[in-house]
Design a protein around this motif. Structure first.
Motif: not given
Ligand SMILES: NC(=O)c1ccc[n+]([C@@H]2O[C@H](COP(=O)([O-])OP(=O)(O)OC[C@H]3O[C@@H](n4cnc5c(N)ncnc54)[C@H](O)[C@@H]3O)[C@@H](O)[C@H]2O)c1
Length: 247
Positions: A50-54, A28-33, A45-46, A18-24
């Protein structure tokens, strides 16, 4: 304009589930996580995913029960980004067992991670939020903290405690414009629940009026709402994300 553009968000226990889902979703909503989790490899890895997806993401390996380490990391985050807007206290564990046979160590561990970890991270973050007179803290509780469950007395007590803690923190911080809310997820599709048989899942579903398990995205969407301006007048609440679970 995305709903969390420019926001700095710390999410504990965010290397998976769930934590990773929230981070993602936050990314996507523009936050720096900022991902916090126990293992450096899992955090790396996590963050890489995210950074690989920019997306904007960074992370630290830390145990939420380690007061000194959390203090140091939060200070470093504040110094680097100049503010901390959002904290999600998501790190949580279970050590199930019937009360009669429950080991004291299992009671202590669950209370430490789920409840004391939430206290430590909240206490460390609030000083930075108070400086800015703004912030949102979201505690991931559980419907088990509201309804109890045989074999989960330690977990239920920790999550019930999290809900009471949320109400108190909301009252203390309201005058500084820091909102504190909890989410009580019900039966959510995660790696853990993926291992259950179809029969067990079907039995659970019978107690859920919406007749299905929730998704990680359902919890993450509620986290976006509780951190965004759309929930500006909401504090001290526990929102059940549980498909209307019958208690
Ligand atoms: N999965 C569900 O159906 C469900 C339902 C209700 C509530 N919850 C709550 O949601 C949260 C996340 O659950 P999940 O299913 O994603 O669990 P998970 O086990 O998949 O993930 C939890 C993460 O927290 C990390 N973590 C554990 N102890 C830590 C510590 N001391 N310090 C830092 N990180 C730590 C783990 O390494 C892991 O990455 C938990 O608080 C859980 O109680 C889950």
């Amino acid at each position: 304009m995305k709903r969390l553009d420019g926001k700095i968000a710390i999410i504990t226990g965010a290397a998976r589930g769930i934590g990773f889902g929230i981070a993602k979703t936050y990314a996507e909503e523009g936050a720096q996580v900022i991902i916090i989790d126990l293992s450096q490899d899992a955090v790396d890895e996590a963050v890489k995913t995210l950074t690989d997806a920019s997306y904007l993401a960074t992370g630290f390996a830390a145990d939420v029960t380690d007061n000194a380490v959390i203090e140091k990391i939060f200070k470093q985050i504040f110094n680097e980004f100049g503010k901390i807007d959002i904290l999600i206290n998501n790190a949580g564990i279970t050590r199930d067992g019937l009360l009669m046979k429950m080991k004291e160590a299992d009671w202590d561990l669950v209370m430490n991670v789920n409840l004391k970890g939430t206290f430590i991270c909240t206490q460390k973050v609030c000083r930075y939020m108070m400086k800015k007179r703004s912030g949102a803290i979201i505690n991931i509780a559980s419907v088990i903290g509201l309804m109890g469950n045989a074999g989960q007395a330690n977990y239920a007590a920790s999550k019930g405690g999290t809900i009471a803690f949320t109400k108190s923190a909301a009252k203390e911080f309201a005058s500084r414009n820091i909102r504190v809310n909890a989410i009580a997820p019900g039966f959510i599709e995660t790696e853990m629940t993926a291992r259950l048989s179809e029969e067990v899942i079907a039995n659970y579903a019978k107690a859920i009026p919406l007749n299905k398990m929730g998704s990680i995205r359902d919890v993450a969407n509620c986290c976006v709402f509780l951190a965004s301006e759309d929930s500006n007048y909401i504090t001290g609440q526990t929102i059940q994300v549980d498909g209307g679970l019958i208690m």
